[in-house]
Design a protein around this motif. Structure first.
Motif, PDB file in Angstrom:
ATOM      1  N   ARG A   1      20.798 -48.016  16.382  1.00  0.00           N
ATOM      2  CA  ARG A   1      21.683 -48.994  15.760  1.00  0.00           C
ATOM      3  C   ARG A   1      22.286 -49.946  16.775  1.00  0.00           C
ATOM      4  NH1 ARG A   1      24.890 -45.261  11.519  1.00  0.00           N
ATOM      5  NH2 ARG A   1      23.007 -44.198  10.836  1.00  0.00           N
ATOM      6  N   ARG A   2      22.627 -49.379  17.927  1.00  0.00           N
ATOM      7  CA  ARG A   2      23.158 -50.249  18.973  1.00  0.00           C
ATOM      8  C   ARG A   2      22.080 -51.258  19.401  1.00  0.00           C
ATOM      9  NH1 ARG A   2      27.006 -48.232  23.538  1.00  0.00           N
ATOM     10  NH2 ARG A   2      28.011 -47.717  21.555  1.00  0.00           N
ATOM     11  N   ALA A   3      20.858 -50.746  19.516  1.00  0.00           N
ATOM     12  CA  ALA A   3      19.756 -51.634  19.894  1.00  0.00           C
ATOM     13  C   ALA A   3      19.586 -52.733  18.856  1.00  0.00           C
ATOM     14  CB  ALA A   3      18.461 -50.836  20.037  1.00  0.00           C
ATOM     15  N   GLN A   4      19.784 -52.340  17.621  1.00  0.00           N
ATOM     16  CA  GLN A   4      19.700 -53.307  16.530  1.00  0.00           C
ATOM     17  C   GLN A   4      20.709 -54.430  16.765  1.00  0.00           C
ATOM     18  OE1 GLN A   4      17.907 -52.784  13.261  1.00  0.00           O
ATOM     19  NE2 GLN A   4      18.237 -54.980  13.278  1.00  0.00           N
ATOM     20  N   GLN A   5      21.916 -54.040  17.084  1.00  0.00           N
ATOM     21  CA  GLN A   5      22.951 -55.034  17.386  1.00  0.00           C
ATOM     22  C   GLN A   5      22.482 -55.929  18.511  1.00  0.00           C
ATOM     23  OE1 GLN A   5      25.482 -55.363  15.426  1.00  0.00           O
ATOM     24  NE2 GLN A   5      24.729 -53.595  14.301  1.00  0.00           N
ATOM     25  N   ASP A   6      22.012 -55.279  19.583  1.00  0.00           N
ATOM     26  CA  ASP A   6      21.543 -56.045  20.729  1.00  0.00           C
ATOM     27  C   ASP A   6      20.491 -57.045  20.304  1.00  0.00           C
ATOM     28  OD1 ASP A   6      23.222 -54.530  22.142  1.00  0.00           O
ATOM     29  OD2 ASP A   6      21.710 -53.375  23.225  1.00  0.00           O
ATOM     30  N   TYR A   7      19.601 -56.585  19.457  1.00  0.00           N
ATOM     31  CA  TYR A   7      18.537 -57.477  19.025  1.00  0.00           C
ATOM     32  C   TYR A   7      19.099 -58.678  18.289  1.00  0.00           C
ATOM     33  CZ  TYR A   7      14.522 -59.425  16.745  1.00  0.00           C
ATOM     34  OH  TYR A   7      13.568 -60.303  16.294  1.00  0.00           O
TER      35      TYR A   7
END
Lengths: 136, 136
Positions: A10-16
């Motif tokens: 989910r954090r990676a999603q944000q980053d993306y």
DNA sequence: CTGTATCCTCTAAGATACTG
DNA sequence: CAGTATCTTAGAGGATACAG
């Protein structure tokens, strides 16, 4: 602090969405994959056209979509808009130099597509055939 | 028989959806503008990866999206899938030659974007600034 | 002629939970 | 590990009517 795989994702999603989402290539893809962008640019490739002329040439686009496509192209500096305040109003659109250079890129895409989409189409048919026989 | 401009436009709409909509370039655009396609292909650019490795490398993609992206790439013959029926199962993905050639095209896109998206960004800011001062 | 404004629909993408 | 199934949602695209 330990994160579950899910939290990491989910954090990676944000980053993306906040980072890669702003990557130039991504933005470009979003621009040119908009339904009417390439057709409008193509229509303008050999000169300026009035709104009504575009309407005729890019047949199939609703007025709303034509206008909003032109607006976004104008906003991006790919197309310039010239309004002549006569009665009735006259508006001309033409590709900017940047717009022309983008059109070149689009032509490359088109070239690859023409060279390879036959293969792709066949691959699709083969794939779907496989699925079918397995399902039936 | 005479058609109104509106009827003509609607017919053109049909033509577009049934004709131009099948144009190779259009299909290609739809393929590569799908959110994870380019990232997955990029991840596979220097060799094959397992599903779980892809999951880690293309962080941010939900499992569903990763799988469906891979399926569509496989269907189009851009990626090949190799399942090893051990316990647990092992699945490897790699770009096909066609996939690699598409990746080349994507790099061109990326190149143009890196060269020009600064201009585009500035054009946007200028455009939006103009709109604001007019509105306020 | 050149556009806005409104409402509606359809689908890509995401969240979540479950299976061989 | 690899994948499917279901539900939900946000936004692109379209139909229609109106306005400077």
């Amino acid at each position: 602090m330990t994160l579950t795989a899910d939290q990491k994702r989910r954090r990676a999603q944000q980053d993306y969405n906040g980072g890669l989402g702003l990557c130039p290539a991504r933005q470009l893809l979003e621009t040119i994959s908009s339904k009417w962008v390439t057709l409008v640019m193509l229509a303008l490739s050999d000169g300026s056209l009035r709104h009504s002329e575009l309407r005729r040439q890019v047949a199939g686009a609703s007025q709303k979509m034509l206008t909003s496509t032109l607006r976004s192209l104008e906003r991006d500096g790919l197309v310039s808009r010239t309004v002549t305040s006569s009665v009735p109003v006259r508006t001309d659109y033409q590709l900017t130099p940047v717009g022309h250079s983008l059109l070149d890129v689009v032509y490359r895409l088109k070239g690859w597509a023409e060279d390879n989409m036959d293969d792709v189409a066949h691959a699709r048919m083969a794939y779907d055939r496989g699925r079918l026989t397995r399902v039936e």
